[in-house]
Design a protein around this motif. Structure first.
Motif, short mmCIF file in Angstrom:
data_model
loop_
_atom_site.label_atom_id
_atom_site.label_comp_id
_atom_site.label_asym_id
_atom_site.label_seq_id
_atom_site.Cartn_x
_atom_site.Cartn_y
_atom_site.Cartn_z
N LYS A 51 0.82 -1.22 0.00
CA LYS A 51 0.00 0.00 0.00
C LYS A 51 0.85 1.27 0.00
O LYS A 51 0.38 2.33 -0.34
CB LYS A 51 -0.89 0.02 1.26
CG LYS A 51 -1.99 -1.03 1.25
CD LYS A 51 -2.86 -0.95 2.48
CE LYS A 51 -2.18 -1.40 3.75
NZ LYS A 51 -1.70 -2.80 3.72
N ARG A 54 3.31 3.75 4.75
CA ARG A 54 4.38 4.43 5.50
C ARG A 54 5.02 5.52 4.64
O ARG A 54 5.37 6.59 5.14
CB ARG A 54 5.42 3.41 5.99
CG ARG A 54 4.85 2.47 7.04
CD ARG A 54 5.58 1.16 7.15
NE ARG A 54 4.85 0.19 7.97
CZ ARG A 54 3.79 -0.51 7.53
NH1 ARG A 54 3.37 -0.37 6.28
NH2 ARG A 54 3.16 -1.34 8.33
N HIS A 83 10.56 -1.69 5.92
CA HIS A 83 9.28 -2.40 6.09
C HIS A 83 9.30 -3.71 5.29
O HIS A 83 8.93 -4.77 5.79
CB HIS A 83 8.15 -1.47 5.63
CG HIS A 83 6.82 -2.12 5.51
ND1 HIS A 83 6.22 -2.79 6.56
CD2 HIS A 83 5.95 -2.21 4.45
CE1 HIS A 83 5.04 -3.26 6.16
NE2 HIS A 83 4.86 -2.93 4.89
N TYR A 85 11.89 -5.45 4.23
CA TYR A 85 12.82 -6.41 4.86
C TYR A 85 12.12 -7.14 5.99
O TYR A 85 12.25 -8.36 6.15
CB TYR A 85 14.09 -5.68 5.36
CG TYR A 85 14.43 -5.90 6.81
CD1 TYR A 85 14.99 -7.10 7.27
CD2 TYR A 85 14.15 -4.91 7.77
CE1 TYR A 85 15.27 -7.30 8.62
CE2 TYR A 85 14.43 -5.11 9.11
CZ TYR A 85 14.99 -6.30 9.54
OH TYR A 85 15.25 -6.51 10.87
N SER A 86 11.34 -6.41 6.80
CA SER A 86 10.68 -7.06 7.95
C SER A 86 9.66 -8.09 7.47
O SER A 86 9.51 -9.15 8.08
CB SER A 86 10.03 -6.02 8.88
OG SER A 86 8.77 -5.60 8.40
N ASP A 90 9.88 -11.94 8.22
CA ASP A 90 8.73 -12.46 8.99
C ASP A 90 8.11 -13.67 8.30
O ASP A 90 7.57 -14.56 8.95
CB ASP A 90 7.68 -11.35 9.13
CG ASP A 90 6.52 -11.76 10.02
OD1 ASP A 90 6.76 -12.03 11.21
OD2 ASP A 90 5.38 -11.83 9.54
N MET A 95 10.13 -18.20 11.06
CA MET A 95 9.24 -17.23 11.74
C MET A 95 7.79 -17.63 11.44
O MET A 95 7.32 -18.62 11.93
CB MET A 95 9.56 -15.80 11.32
CG MET A 95 10.98 -15.42 11.71
SD MET A 95 11.15 -13.79 12.39
CE MET A 95 12.92 -13.63 12.29
N VAL A 160 12.27 -4.98 15.84
CA VAL A 160 12.85 -6.32 16.06
C VAL A 160 12.53 -6.82 17.48
O VAL A 160 12.19 -8.00 17.68
CB VAL A 160 14.38 -6.32 15.81
CG1 VAL A 160 14.99 -7.65 16.20
CG2 VAL A 160 14.67 -6.03 14.34
N LYS A 186 6.39 -3.57 17.44
CA LYS A 186 6.46 -4.33 16.18
C LYS A 186 5.95 -3.52 14.99
O LYS A 186 6.59 -3.50 13.93
CB LYS A 186 5.66 -5.63 16.33
CG LYS A 186 5.90 -6.60 15.18
CD LYS A 186 5.17 -7.90 15.38
CE LYS A 186 4.09 -8.05 14.35
NZ LYS A 186 3.43 -9.34 14.36
N GLN A 224 -3.02 -1.54 13.64
CA GLN A 224 -2.74 -2.92 14.03
C GLN A 224 -4.02 -3.67 14.39
O GLN A 224 -4.19 -4.85 14.05
CB GLN A 224 -1.76 -2.94 15.20
CG GLN A 224 -1.39 -4.34 15.65
CD GLN A 224 -0.78 -5.18 14.54
OE1 GLN A 224 0.13 -4.72 13.86
NE2 GLN A 224 -1.27 -6.41 14.34
C1 GRG Z 1 11.24 -10.01 11.10
C2 GRG Z 1 12.56 -8.06 12.00
C3 GRG Z 1 11.28 -8.65 11.70
C4 GRG Z 1 10.19 -7.97 12.00
C5 GRG Z 1 8.87 -8.41 11.61
C6 GRG Z 1 6.46 -5.91 10.95
C7 GRG Z 1 6.75 -7.30 11.28
C8 GRG Z 1 7.86 -7.53 12.23
C9 GRG Z 1 6.11 -8.34 10.75
C10 GRG Z 1 5.04 -8.22 9.78
C11 GRG Z 1 3.95 -9.14 10.14
C12 GRG Z 1 2.67 -8.45 10.27
C13 GRG Z 1 1.57 -8.98 9.46
C14 GRG Z 1 2.52 -7.40 11.09
C15 GRG Z 1 1.22 -6.74 11.29
C16 GRG Z 1 1.09 -5.31 10.78
C17 GRG Z 1 1.81 -5.10 9.54
C18 GRG Z 1 3.17 -4.59 9.68
C19 GRG Z 1 1.21 -5.39 8.37
C20 GRG Z 1 1.84 -5.22 7.09
O1 GRG Z 1 1.89 -3.86 6.75
P1 GRG Z 1 1.03 -3.26 5.55
O2 GRG Z 1 -0.41 -3.65 5.71
O3 GRG Z 1 1.67 -4.06 4.33
O4 GRG Z 1 1.30 -1.80 5.43
P2 GRG Z 1 1.87 -3.62 2.80
O5 GRG Z 1 2.03 -4.94 2.06
O6 GRG Z 1 0.67 -2.85 2.35
O7 GRG Z 1 3.13 -2.82 2.75
#
Ligand code: GRG
Length: 300
Positions: A51, A54, A83, A85-86, A90, A95, A160, A186, A224
């Protein structure tokens, strides 16, 4: 009262998506030489949708202070690299072990696990190379503050650390306070950096930077909760990733603790509260106000 409509928000988001994608494509290494598979995987991960919420927050917070769009877009690109990378890490088997992300195979599925680890590593470090670059801001002190804040948001006392608590909390009792702290780290820390980045670039007064931080705090939690609701109620084809993951993993979430109806009320309350934190900004902040509504009404 905000003058921006959901349609205005959608149009602005589409424009920022397109601008940040051009910037990202220019900044990501071209696939050539023996490292080509790494660069292919980085481009696959970053340029395969998302999307760019950020990035939107960086660009809109920067606009409040008259920052040049080019500077804002470089920081926006860096945040999207962190973002992404995470997400890549993940999704790894060690994970969340996911096969689908942004509607396409996850990086370790499309390439292999080692390449996915390396692509994530290289995206994280590329982000700091971008932010520290002279083109981001003429003043070294501004670039250093961006580097420091982004590192704090992404690292052990931020994203992290939140991920570590999340992994440790599977099948264990965690209360609302614990879930809130986990999610602030997170998801919330990077969202907060995205909103504060404009204030850093624009050398804003502390009260204005603080207002953006408070906005991000509440809006990030609302974002979230919406994510938790999508996991329970969303369709994988629309959300772009597997759903019901939290329940299957026995994870405590806002929805598992509050139930769907109260979680939705809580998200609405936080979204409204976030908007109130923007009271010291004029109509230039209307798209940020609308972003807070988008955070809870989105379908993916
Ligand atoms: C592995 C270092 C490390 C961190 C992982 C952010 C995170 C921490 C994991 C992502 C898993 C997750 C589903 C988190 C919930 C909220 C989130 C960050 C959703 C994804 O973000 P969006 O909706 O994604 O902005 P897009 O794909 O639109 O960029």
């Amino acid at each position: 009262m905000s003058e921006a409509s959901p349609a205005d928000f959608d149009a602005a988001l589409v424009e920022i998506q397109s601008n940040v994608d051009v910037m990202l494509s220019a900044l990501l290494p071209r696939p050539e030489g023996p490292e080509a598979p790494l660069f292919d995987a980085m481009r696959y991960a970053v340029l395969g949708g998302g999307k760019r919420f950020r990035a939107f927050l960086v660009c809109e917070s920067a606009r409040l202070f008259g920052v040049s769009p080019r500077s804002a877009l470089r920081v926006a690109a860096a945040v999207e690299c962190v973002h992404t990378y995470s997400l890549v890490h993940d999704d790894l088997p060690c994970m969340d072990d996911d096969d689908l992300r942004r509607g396409q195979p996850t990086v370790h599925r499309q390439f292999n696990e080692a390449t996915a680890v390396l692509a994530g590593d290289a995206l994280l470090t590329l982000a700091f190379e971008i932010v520290a670059g002279l083109e981001t801001h003429e003043l070294a002190e501004v670039r250093i503050e961006l580097v420091r804040s982004l590192a704090a948001a992404a690292g052990g006392r931020g994203m992290v650390g939140g991920q570590m608590i999340d992994l440790a909390s599977e099948d264990s009792a965690i209360d609302m306070g614990g879930i809130t702290r986990l999610q602030q780290l997170k998801t919330g820390a990077l969202i907060a950096f995205s909103c504060e980045a404009g204030a850093i670039l624009g050398r804003a007064s502390p009260d204005r930077r603080h207002a953006l931080h408070a906005y991000a705090h509440d809006m990030g939690l609302a974002f979230q909760i919406a994510d938790d609701l999508l996991d329970v109620e969303g369709e994988a084809a629309i959300v772009g990733k597997a759903t019901n993951k939290d329940t299957e993993a026995g994870k405590a979430t806002f929805v598992s603790v509050l139930g769907v109806a109260r979680a939705r009320d809580q998200a609405r309350m936080l979204s409204d509260q976030a908007i109130q934190h923007l009271d010291l900004f004029d109509e230039k902040a209307d798209l940020l106000r609308e972003a807070s509504r988008f955070a809870i009404n989105r379908s993916n």
